[in-house]
Design a protein around this motif. Sequence first.
Motif, short mmCIF file in Angstrom:
data_model
loop_
_atom_site.label_atom_id
_atom_site.label_comp_id
_atom_site.label_asym_id
_atom_site.label_seq_id
_atom_site.Cartn_x
_atom_site.Cartn_y
_atom_site.Cartn_z
N LEU B 111 0.83 -0.99 0.05
CA LEU B 111 -0.11 0.08 0.15
C LEU B 111 0.68 1.28 0.07
N THR B 114 2.25 1.81 -3.39
CA THR B 114 1.32 2.39 -4.32
C THR B 114 1.14 3.90 -4.08
N LEU B 115 1.01 4.07 -2.97
CA LEU B 115 0.60 5.40 -2.46
C LEU B 115 1.65 6.60 -2.79
N SER B 117 3.71 6.16 -5.40
CA SER B 117 3.96 6.44 -6.67
C SER B 117 2.87 7.26 -7.15
N ILE B 118 1.88 7.01 -6.43
CA ILE B 118 0.52 8.01 -6.96
C ILE B 118 0.88 9.44 -6.72
#
Lengths: 146, 146
Positions: B111, B114-115, B117-118
């Motif tokens: 998580l 992903t966070l 990279s966002i």
Amino acid sequence: MPTAGEKEFAQFLRDHRARVTPNRLTVFRAMQQSARPLTVPDLAAQVEDSGLNPATLYRIIETLTELEVVHPVLQDHQNVAYELLEPFARHHDHLVCRQCGRTVDLYDCRLEETLKSISDDRGFKIDFHQMEVHGLCPDCQATPRR
Amino acid sequence: MPTAGEKEFAQFLRDHRARVTPNRLTVFRAMQQSARPLTVPDLAAQVEDSGLNPATLYRIIETLTELEVVHPVLQDHQNVAYELLEPFARHHDHLVCRQCGRTVDLYDCRLEETLKSISDDRGFKIDFHQMEVHGLCPDCQATPRR
DNA sequence: TTCGCTGCAAACGGTTTGCACCGCG
DNA sequence: CGCGGTGCAAACCGTTTGCAGCGAA
């Protein structure tokens, strides 16, 4: 896909044996028009001229929360605000800047994918999630603090 | 890496020109021993025998929130609870079961990745995030509702 | 010794509740 | 016509505030 509107909301209420009343429509409209989650006092101010009684407002929010039309999110360090859920609003998460305090809505499906694989691993079936990311927005990184 | 304890907390207070008092240590201990986030009334019950005054408790929570030792999370549909932050507790997210109401802590770095990279894509610099996933836990999927 | 922290007690204000009336279905 | 929804007003209770005394540094 656009989000569901007043007509769908009315139908939703009927489907759940809840009555379609002017008060409920007023509250729904106020939430739909707001760019950000609203606290109950916020809502009260918003719909002030409709003469909606505070007690009734609390009861409406309670009902809409139970029906999962809205859900609570944390606003300040102590205040709860409410926002519409799907299908009445598109799902999104929030980026909150610690310096300017602005909230940016975050629409990104990568997150959903990661989340899905994590919960699949644990056999947990997701209804929905809510996330808040706190940090520093690009503008404020460029601006020296205070 | 284990989480920081009472000694580190005391030092942290001194470093921030806040005093190390018995009340603050009591509250810190209660939060450290709790498996779940605590509301202020929860805490009051927890530390009841120490005779800690409600007003003082609120002031301690306020201070610890400002110092980012704890932060608020949404508990029920209207109540805010507090939990320790790093380095006093490991960061984690929450899985909440809509049927049995149990909360499971979720430690998963996918998580975070992903966070990251966002938010990199948007030039947003993350301090921390909090997430709550609502759904149905494995046990309750096996058990018919009610 | 200083000033941050605490207890006490009163005030505050958001939220809840009981009850009678209204109006949606 | 029945029952869910609403307004009103009072009660409730979690939270805040002012102030004087205490104690950590």
